[in-house]
Design an enzyme around this catalytic site. Structure first.
Site, PDB file in Angstrom:
ATOM      1  N   CYS A 280      43.691  41.854  47.235  1.00 26.71           N
ATOM      2  CA  CYS A 280      43.075  40.864  48.137  1.00 26.71           C
ATOM      3  C   CYS A 280      42.586  40.269  46.510  1.00 26.71           C
ATOM      4  O   CYS A 280      42.009  38.767  47.494  1.00 26.71           O
ATOM      5  CB  CYS A 280      41.877  42.085  47.953  1.00 26.71           C
ATOM      6  SG  CYS A 280      42.333  43.447  48.534  1.00 26.71           S
TER       7      CYS A 280
HETATM    8  C1  UGA Z   1      39.500  44.758  45.905  1.00 25.80           C
HETATM    9  C2  UGA Z   1      37.281  44.761  46.325  1.00 25.80           C
HETATM   10  O1  UGA Z   1      37.165  45.209  45.050  1.00 25.80           O
HETATM   11  C3  UGA Z   1      37.165  45.355  47.492  1.00 25.80           C
HETATM   12  O2  UGA Z   1      35.547  45.104  47.500  1.00 25.80           O
HETATM   13  C4  UGA Z   1      37.792  44.931  49.039  1.00 25.80           C
HETATM   14  O3  UGA Z   1      36.568  44.852  50.282  1.00 25.80           O
HETATM   15  C5  UGA Z   1      38.165  44.462  48.645  1.00 25.80           C
HETATM   16  O4  UGA Z   1      39.061  43.722  47.464  1.00 25.80           O
HETATM   17  C6  UGA Z   1      39.388  43.524  49.796  1.00 25.80           C
HETATM   18  O5  UGA Z   1      39.750  42.397  50.040  1.00 25.80           O
HETATM   19  O6  UGA Z   1      40.365  44.341  51.357  1.00 25.80           O
HETATM   20  P1  UGA Z   1      41.003  46.292  45.914  1.00 25.80           P
HETATM   21  O7  UGA Z   1      41.657  45.161  45.757  1.00 25.80           O
HETATM   22  O8  UGA Z   1      41.875  47.742  46.021  1.00 25.80           O
HETATM   23  O9  UGA Z   1      39.552  46.246  46.002  1.00 25.80           O
HETATM   24  O10 UGA Z   1      40.583  47.285  44.385  1.00 25.80           O
HETATM   25  P2  UGA Z   1      39.634  47.020  43.131  1.00 25.80           P
HETATM   26  O11 UGA Z   1      39.535  48.028  42.664  1.00 25.80           O
HETATM   27  O12 UGA Z   1      38.440  46.373  43.111  1.00 25.80           O
HETATM   28  O13 UGA Z   1      40.906  46.198  41.902  1.00 25.80           O
HETATM   29  C7  UGA Z   1      41.195  44.865  41.675  1.00 25.80           C
HETATM   30  C8  UGA Z   1      41.969  44.829  40.998  1.00 25.80           C
HETATM   31  O14 UGA Z   1      41.114  44.654  39.165  1.00 25.80           O
HETATM   32  C9  UGA Z   1      42.878  45.589  40.004  1.00 25.80           C
HETATM   33  O15 UGA Z   1      43.942  44.549  40.080  1.00 25.80           O
HETATM   34  C10 UGA Z   1      42.762  46.151  39.644  1.00 25.80           C
HETATM   35  O16 UGA Z   1      43.076  46.888  38.541  1.00 25.80           O
HETATM   36  C11 UGA Z   1      41.252  45.094  38.921  1.00 25.80           C
HETATM   37  N1  UGA Z   1      40.065  46.057  37.928  1.00 25.80           N
HETATM   38  C12 UGA Z   1      39.503  46.740  38.931  1.00 25.80           C
HETATM   39  C13 UGA Z   1      39.776  46.606  37.146  1.00 25.80           C
HETATM   40  O17 UGA Z   1      40.082  45.570  36.095  1.00 25.80           O
HETATM   41  N2  UGA Z   1      38.497  47.255  36.405  1.00 25.80           N
HETATM   42  C14 UGA Z   1      37.470  47.866  36.881  1.00 25.80           C
HETATM   43  O18 UGA Z   1      37.040  48.310  37.399  1.00 25.80           O
HETATM   44  C15 UGA Z   1      38.577  47.920  38.962  1.00 25.80           C
END
Ligand code: UGA
Length: 459
Positions: A280
């Site tokens: 995403c």
């Molecule tokens: C993301 C969004 O968080 C969702 O709200 C959205 O609906 C989704 O994309 C989408 O467009 O369908 P996702 O990609 O599953 O969801 O994951 P996240 O948990 O947000 O992580 C994304 C990236 O950010 C990852 O690389 C993760 O490692 C990083 N991240 C996440 C961090 O560096 N710190 C955090 O606290 C959380």
């Protein structure tokens, strides 16, 4: 309500099962015969916590079924929700799958029963009210907003907790350019307890991109600060960020306006590390950047968000080499964790995949470990790159010159790092996910902390 969901991927299946759990009768349409068979036998073809249990429960209750037949699904339901992919291309997003789904659905929409077509796929502003609407009108021979409904309903599901995010959403966004479509979609979500934002299809489309872009921006901002701190001895990004977070504007406030020092969940995105990945953030920030340029606005910040993110992998490898005092070439380097984040086996745009490829280009002997991701998937993701897979952390670290922790798996948080480091040839570990607990840090190994110029020396 009777609902069709088009596309049984991660978003489509979670949506279909969540709606079934809420009492709707859902039929999920997919083009893969094998997937349809698996779903009807209670098997989920990908890993996502809680989805398989939910599937089996809905099959038992008779609230869910999968089919290959779009026609049967559409003619038996009041609404179709499009949940197919919108891959990135050099020119922007590829609307091909959405348009094909719209053309297909359109063939079965009858005049007189106001079937509502809802787009849940992530599409750039203006897609629903132009290309998608045209495809539907062409295919039905009818008028959107008058003979059939059209709406945009972006998804906000995080991999690893998608079921919970669906059942207990922060908000529901309904984009509709005619009142009736919006009202029908509101009825679908009547049993959900959260704010419902009703707006135009364009605003709904943009809310999705802005939501993901701001989170990616926080990560790149933290990585920018981390990179500055890594360039100046004596600085620590962790200490600096914790200093920021004591500002009450980073605290939580109660409904009565009382502040508590409890930190909002959002600030977990404000820590430097390995960079963001997944299906995403990279895709959506890229799409918004291209869309903005196309619309005549040079989105420089989004460009930087991406550049900072992609520069991280090489910076981490350089850091490892500086600490080792020599190149990684010809040396065993362990990449600990390959999934783009914990609790998923998804490797799409995973920072670990970028690191594996860079290490190999530099001539390192790459050893990887992941408790969930299969070797075949890693090979597919990295392409023509040689690497070995370890079945345990001990095997991964045995005789390694350095290690990079790239995924925050619980197993890694609970591991005995001083013991594991004792197996290494030169005990240097870059912790890109802050998994090594404070009490173990520096015990018998050099810890390279993200955002910290100084090696945390072994004692
Ligand atoms: C993301 C969004 O968080 C969702 O709200 C959205 O609906 C989704 O994309 C989408 O467009 O369908 P996702 O990609 O599953 O969801 O994951 P996240 O948990 O947000 O992580 C994304 C990236 O950010 C990852 O690389 C993760 O490692 C990083 N991240 C996440 C961090 O560096 N710190 C955090 O606290 C959380």
């Amino acid at each position: 309500m009777k609902v069709s969901v088009i596309g049984a991927g991660f978003v489509g299946l979670t949506t279909a099962l969540g709606l079934a759990e809420k009492g709707h009768d859902v039929v999920c349409v997919d083009v893969s015969e094998e997937r349809v068979k698996q779903l009807n036998s209670g098997i989920v073809p990908f890993f996502e916590p809680d989805v398989e249990e939910l599937l089996q429960r809905q099959l038992e209750r008779g609230k869910f079924r999968a089919t290959l037949e779009t026609g049967l699904a559409i003619s038996d339901t009041e609404m179709s929700i499009i949940c197919v992919g919108t891959p990135s291309t050099d020119k922007g997003i590829d609307l091909g799958y959405v348009i094909n789904a719209a053309l297909d659905i359109g063939k079965y929409i009858q005049a007189g029963n106001f079937h509502v077509v809802v787009v849940k796929s992530t599409v750039v502003p203006g897609s629903v009210d132009s290309d998608i609407k045209s495809a539907l009108e062409k295919s039905t021979g009818l008028v959107a907003g008058q003979d059939f409904g059209l709406a945009m309903n972006p998804e906000f599901l995080r991999e690893g907790c998608a079921v919970n995010d669906f059942m207990d959403p922060d908000r529901i966004v309904i984009g509709a350019d005619d009142e009736q479509s919006g009202k029908i979609l509101e009825r679908l979500y009547v049993d959900f307890d959260c704010p419902v934002i009703v707006t135009s299809t364009r605003n709904a489309e943009m809310i999705k991109y802005a939501s993901n872009s701001v989170l990616a921006t926080l990560i790149s901002f933290a990585n920018e600060i981390a990179s500055i701190c890594e360039s100046v001895p004596g600085l620590s990004e962790e200490v600096v960020m914790n200093g920021l977070f004591e500002d009450r504007r980073f605290w939580c406030a109660s409904d009565e306006g009382e502040y508590s020092r409890k930190r909002p969940e959002l600030i977990s995105y404000l820590r430097g590390g390995i960079g963001f990945g997944g299906s995403c953030f990279p895709k959506d920030v890229t799409a918004l950047h291209r869309f903005a340029n196309h619309a005549g606005h040079e989105a420089k910040m989004l460009q930087s968000v991406l550049e900072i993110n992609y520069a991280r992998s090489d910076a981490i490898i350089r850091r490892l080499e500086n600490s080792m005092g020599e190149s990684v070439s010809g040396k065993k380097i362990a990449v600990i964790g390959t999934a783009f984040k914990q609790d998923t086996d998804d490797l799409r745009e995973s920072p670990a995949v970028r690191i594996i490829a860079s290490l190999q280009t530099k001539g390192a002997e790459v050893m990887v470990h992941d408790p969930m991701v299969k070797e075949k998937s890693i090979q597919e993701a990295v392409g023509n790159v040689a690497f070995d897979v370890a079945s345990s952390l001990e095997e991964a670290l045995e005789s390694a010159w350095g290690a990079i922790i790239a995924t925050a798996w619980n197993d890694y948080k609970e591991a005995d790092w001083p013991f594991l480091a004792s197996k290494m040839k030169s005990a240097i570990i870059f912790d890109g996910r802050q998994v090594i607990p404070a009490e173990q840090q520096g015990k018998g190994f050099v810890l390279l902390k993200s955002g910290n110029a100084d090696d945390f020396k072994a004692s």
